[in-house]
Design a protein around this motif. Sequence first.
Motif, short mmCIF file in Angstrom:
data_model
loop_
_atom_site.label_atom_id
_atom_site.label_comp_id
_atom_site.label_asym_id
_atom_site.label_seq_id
_atom_site.Cartn_x
_atom_site.Cartn_y
_atom_site.Cartn_z
N ILE A 1 0.83 -1.21 0.00
CA ILE A 1 0.00 0.00 0.00
C ILE A 1 0.87 1.26 0.00
O ILE A 1 0.60 2.21 -0.73
CB ILE A 1 -0.98 -0.02 1.19
N TYR A 2 1.92 1.25 0.79
CA TYR A 2 2.82 2.41 0.87
C TYR A 2 3.43 2.69 -0.50
O TYR A 2 3.45 3.84 -0.97
CB TYR A 2 3.91 2.15 1.90
N MET A 3 3.92 1.66 -1.15
CA MET A 3 4.57 1.85 -2.45
C MET A 3 3.54 2.25 -3.51
O MET A 3 3.83 3.09 -4.36
CB MET A 3 5.35 0.60 -2.85
N ARG A 4 2.36 1.66 -3.48
CA ARG A 4 1.30 2.02 -4.43
C ARG A 4 0.97 3.50 -4.29
O ARG A 4 0.91 4.23 -5.27
CB ARG A 4 0.06 1.16 -4.20
N ASP A 5 0.78 3.94 -3.05
CA ASP A 5 0.46 5.35 -2.80
C ASP A 5 1.61 6.26 -3.23
O ASP A 5 1.38 7.34 -3.76
CB ASP A 5 0.14 5.58 -1.32
N THR A 6 2.82 5.81 -3.00
CA THR A 6 3.99 6.60 -3.41
C THR A 6 3.98 6.84 -4.91
O THR A 6 4.13 7.98 -5.37
CB THR A 6 5.29 5.88 -2.99
N TYR A 7 3.77 5.79 -5.68
CA TYR A 7 3.81 5.95 -7.13
C TYR A 7 2.60 6.69 -7.67
O TYR A 7 2.71 7.39 -8.68
CB TYR A 7 3.99 4.59 -7.82
N GLN A 8 1.48 6.61 -6.99
CA GLN A 8 0.31 7.39 -7.42
C GLN A 8 0.49 8.87 -7.15
O GLN A 8 0.12 9.71 -7.98
CB GLN A 8 -0.95 6.90 -6.70
N LYS A 9 1.07 9.21 -6.04
CA LYS A 9 1.15 10.61 -5.63
C LYS A 9 2.46 11.30 -6.02
O LYS A 9 2.54 12.52 -6.00
CB LYS A 9 0.89 10.72 -4.13
N CYS A 10 3.47 10.53 -6.37
CA CYS A 10 4.73 11.09 -6.86
C CYS A 10 4.80 10.80 -8.36
O CYS A 10 5.75 10.21 -8.87
CB CYS A 10 5.92 10.46 -6.14
N HIS A 11 3.78 11.22 -9.06
CA HIS A 11 3.58 10.85 -10.45
C HIS A 11 4.58 11.52 -11.39
O HIS A 11 4.84 12.71 -11.31
CB HIS A 11 2.16 11.22 -10.88
N TYR A 12 5.09 10.71 -12.30
CA TYR A 12 5.92 11.18 -13.39
C TYR A 12 5.57 10.36 -14.62
O TYR A 12 5.54 9.12 -14.55
CB TYR A 12 7.41 11.03 -13.06
N ASP A 13 5.27 11.02 -15.72
CA ASP A 13 4.91 10.32 -16.95
C ASP A 13 6.15 10.15 -17.82
O ASP A 13 6.60 11.11 -18.45
CB ASP A 13 3.83 11.12 -17.69
N PRO A 14 6.72 8.94 -17.85
CA PRO A 14 7.95 8.74 -18.64
C PRO A 14 7.72 8.87 -20.14
O PRO A 14 8.66 9.06 -20.89
CB PRO A 14 8.39 7.33 -18.26
N ILE A 15 6.48 8.81 -20.59
CA ILE A 15 6.21 8.94 -22.02
C ILE A 15 6.42 10.38 -22.47
O ILE A 15 7.08 10.64 -23.48
CB ILE A 15 4.78 8.45 -22.34
N THR A 16 5.89 11.33 -21.71
CA THR A 16 6.04 12.74 -22.09
C THR A 16 7.40 13.29 -21.67
O THR A 16 7.87 14.28 -22.24
CB THR A 16 4.94 13.62 -21.47
N LYS A 17 8.00 12.68 -20.67
CA LYS A 17 9.30 13.12 -20.15
C LYS A 17 9.31 14.61 -19.83
O LYS A 17 10.26 15.32 -20.11
CB LYS A 17 10.42 12.76 -21.12
N ASP A 18 8.23 15.06 -19.21
CA ASP A 18 8.08 16.45 -18.83
C ASP A 18 9.08 16.80 -17.73
O ASP A 18 9.06 16.23 -16.65
CB ASP A 18 6.64 16.69 -18.34
N GLN A 19 9.97 17.73 -18.01
CA GLN A 19 11.05 18.11 -17.09
C GLN A 19 10.51 18.63 -15.76
O GLN A 19 11.00 18.28 -14.70
CB GLN A 19 11.93 19.18 -17.74
#
Length: 125
Positions: free
Chosen positions: A77-95
């Motif tokens: 749960i901790y890791m799931r929440d981390t990745y949901q809330k520390c979002h980065y879209d590697p497709i757009t690679k938005d700086q």
Amino acid sequence: MDADGNPYRPDDSYSRANLRPQYRQCVAASGADISALRACMDEEFQRQDERLRLAWGAIANGPDSSFKDRLADEQHIYMRDTYQKCHYDPITKDQNQLIAAQPCLTNRYANRSAALEALMHNAPM
């Protein structure tokens, strides 16, 4: 999501952690150069990732118990929440998105590492 479209972060574990002094020194020395700043962030994330893997690995490799089962659920749960809330879209690679997500991930990893390390020393396994 907040008004700016950023993931809502419910507590300060996403924005604060006890990070290494070398990280703060690196950031200060970066002169706000994005490449240098990213190098600082990448290095600190790698350190915290290694720390988290070692702590979780020590617990996961321990004897089976209801404590370990509950902790595994909590870890998921901790890791799931981390990745949901520390979002980065590697497709757009938005700086800008990366600059916001990387410290969030690093803080969460550092905070979780500290919690797991404390459990390794203070809880029955």
